[in-house]
Design a protein around this motif. Structure first.
Motif, PDB file in Angstrom:
ATOM      1  N   GLU A 165       0.803  -1.215   0.000  1.00  0.00           N
ATOM      2  CA  GLU A 165       0.000   0.000   0.000  1.00  0.00           C
ATOM      3  C   GLU A 165       0.847   1.283   0.000  1.00  0.00           C
ATOM      4  OE1 GLU A 165      -3.585  -0.590   2.164  1.00  0.00           O
ATOM      5  OE2 GLU A 165      -4.206   1.482   1.849  1.00  0.00           O
ATOM      6  N   ASP A 166       1.951   1.317   0.763  1.00  0.00           N
ATOM      7  CA  ASP A 166       2.781   2.540   0.838  1.00  0.00           C
ATOM      8  C   ASP A 166       3.363   2.887  -0.516  1.00  0.00           C
ATOM      9  OD1 ASP A 166       2.364   2.965   3.431  1.00  0.00           O
ATOM     10  OD2 ASP A 166       4.309   2.168   4.132  1.00  0.00           O
ATOM     11  N   SER A 167       3.981   1.866  -1.122  1.00  0.00           N
ATOM     12  CA  SER A 167       4.607   2.087  -2.413  1.00  0.00           C
ATOM     13  C   SER A 167       3.548   2.453  -3.464  1.00  0.00           C
ATOM     14  CB  SER A 167       5.365   0.827  -2.813  1.00  0.00           C
ATOM     15  OG  SER A 167       5.821   0.936  -4.105  1.00  0.00           O
ATOM     16  N   LEU A 168       2.390   1.806  -3.353  1.00  0.00           N
ATOM     17  CA  LEU A 168       1.328   2.093  -4.327  1.00  0.00           C
ATOM     18  C   LEU A 168       0.865   3.549  -4.236  1.00  0.00           C
ATOM     19  CD1 LEU A 168      -0.756   1.453  -6.457  1.00  0.00           C
ATOM     20  CD2 LEU A 168      -2.250   0.635  -4.653  1.00  0.00           C
ATOM     21  N   ARG A 169       0.708   4.065  -3.008  1.00  0.00           N
ATOM     22  CA  ARG A 169       0.272   5.468  -2.849  1.00  0.00           C
ATOM     23  C   ARG A 169       1.283   6.385  -3.542  1.00  0.00           C
ATOM     24  NH1 ARG A 169      -4.889   5.446  -1.120  1.00  0.00           N
ATOM     25  NH2 ARG A 169      -5.158   3.762   0.343  1.00  0.00           N
ATOM     26  N   ASN A 170       2.556   6.063  -3.393  1.00  0.00           N
ATOM     27  CA  ASN A 170       3.588   6.878  -4.024  1.00  0.00           C
ATOM     28  C   ASN A 170       3.541   6.750  -5.549  1.00  0.00           C
ATOM     29  OD1 ASN A 170       5.645   8.719  -3.743  1.00  0.00           O
ATOM     30  ND2 ASN A 170       7.216   7.146  -3.978  1.00  0.00           N
TER      31      ASN A 170
END
Ligand code: AMP
Length: 214
Positions: A165-170
């Motif tokens: 999720e973190d990488s996806l938001r970025n």
């Protein structure tokens, strides 16, 4: 026919590119796949891009343009599908020059439209077959119960390191800041066609086919 599949991460570009390869004998040029290969092979370039990719940032234009330049000189078959490239206006300009050098044209840019919540769901449930690249989803298209890919029989299930999720938001932020301006760019060039990317895979495939045959 040379086309671009444009859309945020998880829009279904890779899945649809696979169908076009099978149906129209086209060649998929995915800069994401090329960069992952470089990373897995442990090459100098692979080491440079590994952290950038894990964070979900964009790799420099020079690197990805170099990768595409190399591929355009190879076999052209039914044409190229650019998947995940271009992602910046500089890459779009470079692609235009590279195609011109090869005496090729850009025939269509297909935008796959999806809503952001659906992307998070799709990406965090996504896996791919290490053997053939077929894309699976834990909810909508789970791996066959025998653990073997329905397409090629491989049991090599891969999950991408940046599908969290973190990488996806970025990655989404990078998309909206740097890649989404390309929609206006290609609209102004008269090349843009938009397709609803949220439907069933077959329906999206049919809509893309219609847009390409126009
Ligand atoms: P993808 O498989 O297309 O989602 O790409 C995975 C990652 O590779 C991206 O999050 C970027 O870090 C990098 N990448 C792929 N294509 C490009 C590109 N055209 N420009 C810059 N970075 C890219």
């Amino acid at each position: 026919m040379n086309i671009i599949l444009l859309g945020p991460p998880g829009a279904g570009k890779g899945t649809q590119a696979h169908h076009l390869v099978a149906r129209r004998d086209m060649i998929q040029l995915s800069t994401g796949d090329m960069l992952r290969e470089a990373k897995d092979s442990g090459s100098d370039m692979g080491r440079i891009v590994a952290d950038v990719m894990a964070r979900g940032d964009l790799v420099t234009d020079d690197i990805v343009i170099g990768l595409i330049r190399e591929k355009l000189q190879g076999d052209k078959k039914g044409g190229f599908i650019f998947d995940g490239f271009p992602r910046t206006l500089a890459q779009a300009d470079a692609l235009s020059d590279l195609l011109q050098e090869q005496g090729e044209t850009l025939d269509a840019v297909i935008e796959l439209r999806v809503d952001d919540e659906a992307l998070v769901q799709r990406i965090t449930a996504r896996s791919t077959c290490g053997g053939c690249g077929e894309v699976y989803n834990d909810i909508t298209k789970p791996w066959p119960e025998d653990g073997k890919c329905a397409n090629c029989g491989s049991s090599d299930i891969k999950r991408r390191a940046d599908d969290n999720e973190d990488s996806l938001r970025n990655r989404l932020m990078e998309y909206y800041k740097k890649t989404s301006p390309l929609l206006g760019y290609y609209y102004a060039k008269g090349r843009l066609a938009s397709v609803d990317g949220l439907g069933e895979i077959d329906a999206v495939q049919a809509a893309i086919g219609e847009a390409l045959d126009k």
